[in-house]
Write a protein that holds these residues in place. Structure first.
Motif, PDB file in Angstrom:
ATOM      1  N   GLU A  65       0.831  -1.201   0.000  1.00 58.07           N
ATOM      2  CA  GLU A  65       0.000   0.000   0.000  1.00 58.07           C
ATOM      3  C   GLU A  65       0.870   1.257   0.000  1.00 58.07           C
ATOM      4  O   GLU A  65       0.570   2.232  -0.690  1.00 58.07           O
ATOM      5  N   VAL A  66       1.959   1.237   0.769  1.00 58.23           N
ATOM      6  CA  VAL A  66       2.865   2.389   0.824  1.00 58.23           C
ATOM      7  C   VAL A  66       3.482   2.646  -0.544  1.00 58.23           C
ATOM      8  O   VAL A  66       3.578   3.791  -0.999  1.00 58.23           O
ATOM      9  N   LEU A  67       3.899   1.578  -1.219  1.00 55.32           N
ATOM     10  CA  LEU A  67       4.510   1.740  -2.541  1.00 55.32           C
ATOM     11  C   LEU A  67       3.510   2.269  -3.557  1.00 55.32           C
ATOM     12  O   LEU A  67       3.854   3.079  -4.423  1.00 55.32           O
ATOM     13  N   ILE A  68       2.260   1.821  -3.475  1.00 49.37           N
ATOM     14  CA  ILE A  68       1.221   2.332  -4.372  1.00 49.37           C
ATOM     15  C   ILE A  68       1.022   3.828  -4.155  1.00 49.37           C
ATOM     16  O   ILE A  68       0.946   4.608  -5.106  1.00 49.37           O
ATOM     17  N   MET A  69       0.955   4.225  -2.882  1.00 47.63           N
ATOM     18  CA  MET A  69       0.776   5.644  -2.567  1.00 47.63           C
ATOM     19  C   MET A  69       1.989   6.459  -3.003  1.00 47.63           C
ATOM     20  O   MET A  69       1.852   7.595  -3.468  1.00 47.63           O
ATOM     21  N   ALA A  70       3.184   5.878  -2.856  1.00 49.14           N
ATOM     22  CA  ALA A  70       4.388   6.575  -3.298  1.00 49.14           C
ATOM     23  C   ALA A  70       4.365   6.788  -4.808  1.00 49.14           C
ATOM     24  O   ALA A  70       4.739   7.849  -5.314  1.00 49.14           O
ATOM     25  N   GLY A  71       3.888   5.777  -5.542  1.00 45.57           N
ATOM     26  CA  GLY A  71       3.777   5.906  -6.989  1.00 45.57           C
ATOM     27  C   GLY A  71       2.791   6.990  -7.387  1.00 45.57           C
ATOM     28  O   GLY A  71       3.039   7.768  -8.318  1.00 45.57           O
ATOM     29  N   ARG A  72       1.673   7.051  -6.679  1.00 47.52           N
ATOM     30  CA  ARG A  72       0.682   8.092  -6.968  1.00 47.52           C
ATOM     31  C   ARG A  72       1.241   9.474  -6.680  1.00 47.52           C
ATOM     32  O   ARG A  72       1.005  10.427  -7.422  1.00 47.52           O
ATOM     33  N   ARG A  73       1.991   9.586  -5.563  1.00 44.73           N
ATOM     34  CA  ARG A  73       2.579  10.878  -5.223  1.00 44.73           C
ATOM     35  C   ARG A  73       3.583  11.307  -6.276  1.00 44.73           C
ATOM     36  O   ARG A  73       3.643  12.492  -6.653  1.00 44.73           O
ATOM     37  N   MET A  74       4.360  10.380  -6.786  1.00 48.44           N
ATOM     38  CA  MET A  74       5.315  10.709  -7.847  1.00 48.44           C
ATOM     39  C   MET A  74       4.597  11.196  -9.095  1.00 48.44           C
ATOM     40  O   MET A  74       5.038  12.146  -9.752  1.00 48.44           O
ATOM     41  N   ALA A  75       3.468  10.558  -9.434  1.00 47.54           N
ATOM     42  CA  ALA A  75       2.695  10.984 -10.597  1.00 47.54           C
ATOM     43  C   ALA A  75       2.149  12.398 -10.402  1.00 47.54           C
ATOM     44  O   ALA A  75       2.152  13.219 -11.331  1.00 47.54           O
ATOM     45  N   GLU A  76       1.676  12.694  -9.189  1.00 45.64           N
ATOM     46  CA  GLU A  76       1.175  14.037  -8.897  1.00 45.64           C
ATOM     47  C   GLU A  76       2.288  15.078  -9.024  1.00 45.64           C
ATOM     48  O   GLU A  76       2.086  16.151  -9.601  1.00 45.64           O
ATOM     49  N   LEU A  77       3.453  14.751  -8.489  1.00 45.39           N
ATOM     50  CA  LEU A  77       4.579  15.682  -8.572  1.00 45.39           C
ATOM     51  C   LEU A  77       5.004  15.898 -10.016  1.00 45.39           C
ATOM     52  O   LEU A  77       5.358  17.016 -10.413  1.00 45.39           O
ATOM     53  N   GLU A  78       4.960  14.830 -10.811  1.00 41.80           N
ATOM     54  CA  GLU A  78       5.322  14.953 -12.221  1.00 41.80           C
ATOM     55  C   GLU A  78       4.343  15.865 -12.959  1.00 41.80           C
ATOM     56  O   GLU A  78       4.748  16.726 -13.745  1.00 41.80           O
ATOM     57  N   ARG A  79       3.038  15.701 -12.707  1.00 45.67           N
ATOM     58  CA  ARG A  79       2.039  16.552 -13.354  1.00 45.67           C
ATOM     59  C   ARG A  79       2.210  18.010 -12.934  1.00 45.67           C
ATOM     60  O   ARG A  79       2.124  18.918 -13.761  1.00 45.67           O
ATOM     61  N   GLU A  80       2.457  18.230 -11.643  1.00 44.60           N
ATOM     62  CA  GLU A  80       2.634  19.592 -11.148  1.00 44.60           C
ATOM     63  C   GLU A  80       3.896  20.228 -11.735  1.00 44.60           C
ATOM     64  O   GLU A  80       3.895  21.403 -12.111  1.00 44.60           O
ATOM     65  N   SER A  81       4.951  19.449 -11.832  1.00 46.11           N
ATOM     66  CA  SER A  81       6.190  19.952 -12.409  1.00 46.11           C
ATOM     67  C   SER A  81       5.989  20.333 -13.869  1.00 46.11           C
ATOM     68  O   SER A  81       6.459  21.388 -14.328  1.00 46.11           O
ATOM     69  N   ARG A  82       5.258  19.502 -14.618  1.00 51.74           N
ATOM     70  CA  ARG A  82       4.993  19.790 -16.030  1.00 51.74           C
ATOM     71  C   ARG A  82       4.124  21.027 -16.171  1.00 51.74           C
ATOM     72  O   ARG A  82       4.360  21.866 -17.041  1.00 51.74           O
ATOM     73  N   ARG A  83       3.114  21.171 -15.298  1.00 50.00           N
ATOM     74  CA  ARG A  83       2.243  22.346 -15.356  1.00 50.00           C
ATOM     75  C   ARG A  83       3.039  23.623 -15.116  1.00 50.00           C
ATOM     76  O   ARG A  83       2.853  24.632 -15.803  1.00 50.00           O
ATOM     77  N   ARG A  84       3.944  23.580 -14.151  1.00 50.75           N
ATOM     78  CA  ARG A  84       4.771  24.762 -13.853  1.00 50.75           C
ATOM     79  C   ARG A  84       5.658  25.119 -15.046  1.00 50.75           C
ATOM     80  O   ARG A  84       5.835  26.293 -15.370  1.00 50.75           O
TER      81      ARG A  84
END
Length: 308
Positions: free
Chosen positions: A188-207
């Motif tokens: 579960e922790v690894l799944i959440m870590a993967g989701r957080r990485m995806a969110e950070l990637e989207r935010e980085s691209r938006r910026r």
């Protein structure tokens, strides 16, 4: 790069390199971080083009890249007293992840694995091939295990080497950072870590998209009527947007005041807007990849109507 962006990229690299359990010598590592890379040997840039060219060069060469000790493969001042340059491992595949960097799948030698597990080495230092014209990474010569990497702020290839208590502490810290339940299991922790990485990637691209469009508008190469297609182009293909930006002319705005002889229905002003929009569209061939001339003119009229 803004402070927020640096923090996001460091968090993504840390999550990518995290090892919660098992082998202390990871089979996947971040070789070169994303963005502007500060190095004692000269700064350079890693972006979509860099990753693509580095992978193409690796695949065309069709041999594994060596990971040595302290760059002994380079010879000269780096050479060992015996002149030998034994491998600590071999880079079997390169791949990239936006916002994280150029990454590698590695097959370690028994000695390399043992030295990492014994904490004798913590960092992997790439020998980057950099294009002089724009300081972009375009390939790799090799990499080395070292304790003094040239890249400033380089993440260790293993954040910790795994006793049971250290594993438990790392998992507890990661649960806290991700905001998951204290009894959440590793999966579960690894799944959440993967989701957080995806969110950070989207935010980085938006910026990055926002920064590119803002810079283009400040330089006078974009007007408000072009904002929507510019954002779409930058979000779809950053390198294509950069190509457009380098060649686009500065837009000359003829004025926003209404001519003295304007008719009541505003027809002369509409004609001026249409004429300017058509001129902009025809002077910038990349626009044809996103929209038609009539749609672009219609959007210009719509945007000017909002301003009025």
């Amino acid at each position: 790069m803004k402070k927020e962006s640096r923090k996001e990229n460091r968090e993504m690299r840390a999550l990518s390199s995290a090892v919660l359990s098992g082998d202390s010598a990871p089979s996947r590592v971040v070789l070169v971080p994303w963005g502007k890379v500060e190095s004692t040997n000269g700064d350079f840039v890693v972006d979509d083009e860099s990753v693509r060219l580095a992978i193409e060069a690796f695949e065309q060469h069709a041999t594994d890249l060596p990971i040595d000790y302290e760059h002994q493969t380079l010879g000269g001042s780096y050479a060992s007293p015996t002149g030998q340059a034994p491998a600590a491992g071999w880079i079997k595949r390169l791949f990239g992840e936006e916002g994280v960097g150029l990454q590698a799948e590695i097959e370690w030698t028994p000695q390399g694995r043992e030295m990492i597990g014994a904490k004798e080495y913590r960092y992997l230092s790439p020998v980057a091939i950099v294009r002089k014209s724009d300081r972009k990474l375009i390939g790799l010569h090799s990499a080395a295990l070292t304790n003094k990497p040239a890249i400033v702020g380089m993440e260790p290839i293993v954040n910790r080497c795994g006793t049971d208590s250290e594993d438990a502490n790392a998992l507890t810290l990661l649960r806290s950072e991700l905001g998951v339940a204290e009894d959440a299991d590793v999966e579960e922790v690894l799944i959440m870590a993967g989701r957080r990485m995806a969110e950070l990637e989207r935010e980085s691209r938006r910026r990055r998209v926002e920064d590119r469009v803002r810079d283009a508008m400040r330089s006078g190469k974009l007007v408000e009527a072009q904002r929507s297609w510019a954002e779409e182009l930058a979000a779809r293909d950053e390198s294509l947007f950069d190509e457009w930006f380098q060649t686009a002319p500065v837009v000359i705005v003829t004025g926003t005041s209404v001519p003295p002889n304007r008719s009541e229905n505003g027809q002369p002003r509409c004609q001026a807007i249409v004429s300017r929009a058509r001129s902009e569209y025809r002077s910038q061939p990349l626009l044809a990849q996103l929209t038609s001339e009539e749609a672009y003119v219609k959007d210009a009229l719509k945007q000017n109507a909002k301003v009025a």
